[in-house]
Scaffold this active site. Sequence first.
Site, PDB file in Angstrom:
ATOM      1  N   SER A  29     -35.602  25.644 -42.339  1.00  9.30           N
ATOM      2  CA  SER A  29     -36.948  26.258 -41.830  1.00  9.30           C
ATOM      3  C   SER A  29     -37.701  26.899 -42.897  1.00  9.30           C
ATOM      4  O   SER A  29     -38.880  27.329 -42.610  1.00  9.30           O
ATOM      5  CB  SER A  29     -36.592  27.102 -40.891  1.00  9.30           C
ATOM      6  OG  SER A  29     -35.927  28.198 -41.146  1.00  9.30           O
ATOM      7  N   ALA A  30     -37.476  26.808 -44.189  1.00  6.10           N
ATOM      8  CA  ALA A  30     -38.205  27.579 -44.993  1.00  6.10           C
ATOM      9  C   ALA A  30     -38.140  26.949 -46.584  1.00  6.10           C
ATOM     10  O   ALA A  30     -37.150  26.373 -46.923  1.00  6.10           O
ATOM     11  CB  ALA A  30     -37.782  29.096 -44.947  1.00  6.10           C
ATOM     12  N   VAL A  32     -38.319  28.499 -50.382  1.00  4.90           N
ATOM     13  CA  VAL A  32     -38.366  29.694 -51.222  1.00  4.90           C
ATOM     14  C   VAL A  32     -38.809  29.491 -52.594  1.00  4.90           C
ATOM     15  O   VAL A  32     -38.776  28.758 -53.249  1.00  4.90           O
ATOM     16  CB  VAL A  32     -36.977  30.432 -51.270  1.00  4.90           C
ATOM     17  CG1 VAL A  32     -36.907  31.883 -52.044  1.00  4.90           C
ATOM     18  CG2 VAL A  32     -36.268  30.581 -49.767  1.00  4.90           C
ATOM     19  N   ASP A 141     -24.036  33.268 -40.176  1.00  5.57           N
ATOM     20  CA  ASP A 141     -24.423  32.014 -41.005  1.00  5.57           C
ATOM     21  C   ASP A 141     -23.821  32.261 -42.198  1.00  5.57           C
ATOM     22  O   ASP A 141     -24.520  32.027 -43.504  1.00  5.57           O
ATOM     23  CB  ASP A 141     -25.855  31.806 -41.037  1.00  5.57           C
ATOM     24  CG  ASP A 141     -25.981  30.263 -41.343  1.00  5.57           C
ATOM     25  OD1 ASP A 141     -25.208  29.562 -41.348  1.00  5.57           O
ATOM     26  OD2 ASP A 141     -27.456  30.159 -41.686  1.00  5.57           O
TER      27      ASP A 141
HETATM   28  N1  ATP Z   1     -34.035  35.807 -52.453  1.00  3.78           N
HETATM   29  C1  ATP Z   1     -33.918  34.666 -53.187  1.00  3.78           C
HETATM   30  N2  ATP Z   1     -34.004  34.449 -54.433  1.00  3.78           N
HETATM   31  C2  ATP Z   1     -33.227  33.423 -55.014  1.00  3.78           C
HETATM   32  N3  ATP Z   1     -33.133  32.264 -54.474  1.00  3.78           N
HETATM   33  C3  ATP Z   1     -33.143  32.451 -53.000  1.00  3.78           C
HETATM   34  C4  ATP Z   1     -33.505  33.626 -52.282  1.00  3.78           C
HETATM   35  N4  ATP Z   1     -33.564  33.340 -50.983  1.00  3.78           N
HETATM   36  C5  ATP Z   1     -33.005  31.957 -50.921  1.00  3.78           C
HETATM   37  N5  ATP Z   1     -33.069  31.452 -52.148  1.00  3.78           N
HETATM   38  C6  ATP Z   1     -32.715  29.985 -52.449  1.00  3.78           C
HETATM   39  O1  ATP Z   1     -33.227  29.148 -51.534  1.00  3.78           O
HETATM   40  C7  ATP Z   1     -32.169  28.385 -50.725  1.00  3.78           C
HETATM   41  C8  ATP Z   1     -32.619  28.311 -48.924  1.00  3.78           C
HETATM   42  O2  ATP Z   1     -33.106  29.715 -48.783  1.00  3.78           O
HETATM   43  P1  ATP Z   1     -32.570  30.043 -47.197  1.00  3.78           P
HETATM   44  O3  ATP Z   1     -31.046  30.051 -47.159  1.00  3.78           O
HETATM   45  O4  ATP Z   1     -32.781  31.557 -47.100  1.00  3.78           O
HETATM   46  O5  ATP Z   1     -33.474  29.198 -46.542  1.00  3.78           O
HETATM   47  P2  ATP Z   1     -33.060  28.844 -44.831  1.00  3.78           P
HETATM   48  O6  ATP Z   1     -34.150  28.117 -44.643  1.00  3.78           O
HETATM   49  O7  ATP Z   1     -32.773  29.938 -44.199  1.00  3.78           O
HETATM   50  O8  ATP Z   1     -31.700  27.845 -45.173  1.00  3.78           O
HETATM   51  P3  ATP Z   1     -30.497  27.841 -44.786  1.00  3.78           P
HETATM   52  O9  ATP Z   1     -30.222  28.458 -43.579  1.00  3.78           O
HETATM   53  O10 ATP Z   1     -30.111  26.320 -44.527  1.00  3.78           O
HETATM   54  O11 ATP Z   1     -29.329  27.934 -46.085  1.00  3.78           O
HETATM   55  C9  ATP Z   1     -30.823  29.407 -50.789  1.00  3.78           C
HETATM   56  O12 ATP Z   1     -29.917  28.620 -50.483  1.00  3.78           O
HETATM   57  C10 ATP Z   1     -31.077  29.730 -52.123  1.00  3.78           C
HETATM   58  O13 ATP Z   1     -30.568  28.864 -53.112  1.00  3.78           O
END
Ligand code: ATP
Length: 711
Positions: A29-30, A32, A141
């Site tokens: 959903s996001a 980064v 998660d």
């Molecule tokens: N603070 C951060 N610094 C560096 N990389 C990050 C950070 N937060 C997230 N990422 C990178 O971005 C990816 C996706 O982020 P995140 O997991 O928060 O997204 P999501 O939409 O919640 O996806 P999911 O829940 O499927 O893992 C992470 O797997 C990581 O590799």
Amino acid sequence: MRRMGGSQRRYSANSDDYKLLEEVGCGASATVYRAMYLPSNEVVAVKCLDVDRCNSNLDEIRREAQTMSLIDHPNVVRAYCSFVVDYNLWVIMPFMSEGSCLHLMKIAYPDGFEEPAIGSILKETLKALDYLHRQGHIHRDVKAGNILLDYNGSVKLADFGVSACMFDAGDRQRSRNTFVGTPCWMAPEVLQPGSGYNSKADMWSFGITALELAHGHAPFSKYPPIKVLLMTIQNAPPGLDYGRDKKFSKSFKEMVAMCLVKDQTKRPTAEKLLKHSFFKHAKPPELSVKKLFSGLPPLWNRVKDFQLKDAAQLAQKKMPSAEQEAISQSEYQRGVSAWNFDIEDLKAQASLVHDDDDIHKCKGDYERMKSSLGQKASAYCKSSLGKLNLNREVSQAEFGGPRNVDLLQFDCLNGKGKNPECDIVEAGCQEMVGLRGNGSSIDIMASTSEKDVLLTRAKTVKPRQTQSGPLTPGAVLNHSSSERARNSERFENEILPANEKVCQVRKAPIFSGPLMLPNRASANGLSAPIKSSGGFRDSLDDKSKANLVQIKGRFSVTSENLDLVKPINHTAKDLTNGSMPTSILMTHLQNLFQQTSLQQDFITNLFNSLQPSEFVDATQNGKLPLPHCTESNGNVQTAASERERLLLGKISELISRMMNLTNELTTEKLKYDQVSFSQGFIYLHLWLFVASTLYFMVVLCLAKMLSKIKR
Ligand SMILES: Nc1ncnc2c1ncn2[C@@H]1O[C@H](COP(=O)(O)OP(=O)(O)OP(=O)(O)O)[C@@H](O)[C@H]1O
């Protein structure tokens, strides 16, 4: 690069103050980004959450994000602040310069890390869990994709309270028919509606994460979510194998086994597990973790490379399905990681699983499990039947109607030579699927197109639902029957009409991929966009598509097309009942025509090759019938009359064959007339013409021969 350290630091809620640099990850959903906070020139991570992809109200998301900003622990990635930009929620976080453990494994450690690194990573993660649980939260998660690493080796658990979808209040969460989590990492009690779960669910996920770090992938990750679900519920818990995983210590194996106990009450708390000898001896992360990424390019370059590689793979979308399957498998190797995990999606996924190989694999796994666990396993499976019935209950409630009997055709696990225990798994699988309807594999394939698949995905994608927020210690979240009834109502009113759902299922691609893939395929930012995985038929024109079926990844032409090339072998009944298509009759007639011509040639050749003496010999030996003689004048005359007789005999034989042929043709003509009067008319004439030509040729030949004989 200046590091974000103090939790007191203040960040503005103005997007203009942030300059987005490179993309470093993309989740369900996001997206980064590494970003620059301009007022202080500090590097931060900005998580841009697409609110459309979450089912939460923006105010609620914001409120919860504020709550999350209160979380403060060195092993938890906290949100500095959050604000709305257009229809996105921006969450400002510390930038973790080495990305997630999952990403690191995919790039440099496909078979997992060494034990010392694992020990350090897990210990830091466990400290984070201990903190969160004490605060009354369940992370839900926990996985390598959410364990982030910084340049100095520090380890932080991410994605807690950061994702807007995590902020759903309990009531709202319970009103949805959505599981929360990532199938491979989900505890059995989370997968079984009605059983309730608490913070111990995180301990199961923690154990799975330990295996993930040890092997480079989570157990069952190569299987479609429905199978993962069933295996988690039915199989013995996964663990470190004493044979295969020799390189790992006994205490590591023991620690994993303690987490992966199906009975949640028997799992240790995070606090207790921290006291385990495995963690007591864990090295500081600066020593064991930091060296993991020495020599690797910066995170954003790694991410870009990975995305390019992934995009290249997906560019081969129109490849044969065997290779597609391989890609699909590699999606699973990354972890069944998209976590929009609801029953509807599962059903759609499950209905697509019909590879016999999978059946065998599944059976194989089951057999292995059975042999290793003997009586215990089968007893367990049997007892699980009751649990699976719960799923049936849910499904019925959700779909508001009796289950379709055709479910029993579900291919996923319905091997032909069944054994009774495996039937239990199969039954469970069938219970869960529910939506197969009458669609045969032909139906599915015939309607599959890239566009359809995209539409299907677009329609079915429902964002992750989580139950977050404060948790009363010991509280257990239940999916009661009344909730299920509400779910049913909501499902029916809110989602799609049943027919449409069936359509969606049929239109989805035949092979499986991760559940609910976001636009960017991997939920961990490791892949390029996936538009559709159903493109393997795209190169075929529409007309040919209609006549194609896919059988185990191969294309074959339907009988509709084969008729014209098959040897003609229709029975008289077929021909006379008038049901024969014109094309077939035509072919049949053409064959007859060919046969007649051949016979005619043969007769001519025969006559030409016969010498007068042979006629005599043949007649004397009684091989040829003697024709009636009207003249007998001397030897020559006798010989001639004998030949004449011979010829007449032959002529009468030919005539009778001709008659037969004509009769056959007439019959054919009559039949043909039933099908098409006009065409029949033409062919009648054609065949009369053929017959008469033949007749005349024969008579001509005979006359010629007679005159020769007479001469
Ligand atoms: N603070 C951060 N610094 C560096 N990389 C990050 C950070 N937060 C997230 N990422 C990178 O971005 C990816 C996706 O982020 P995140 O997991 O928060 O997204 P999501 O939409 O919640 O996806 P999911 O829940 O499927 O893992 C992470 O797997 C990581 O590799």
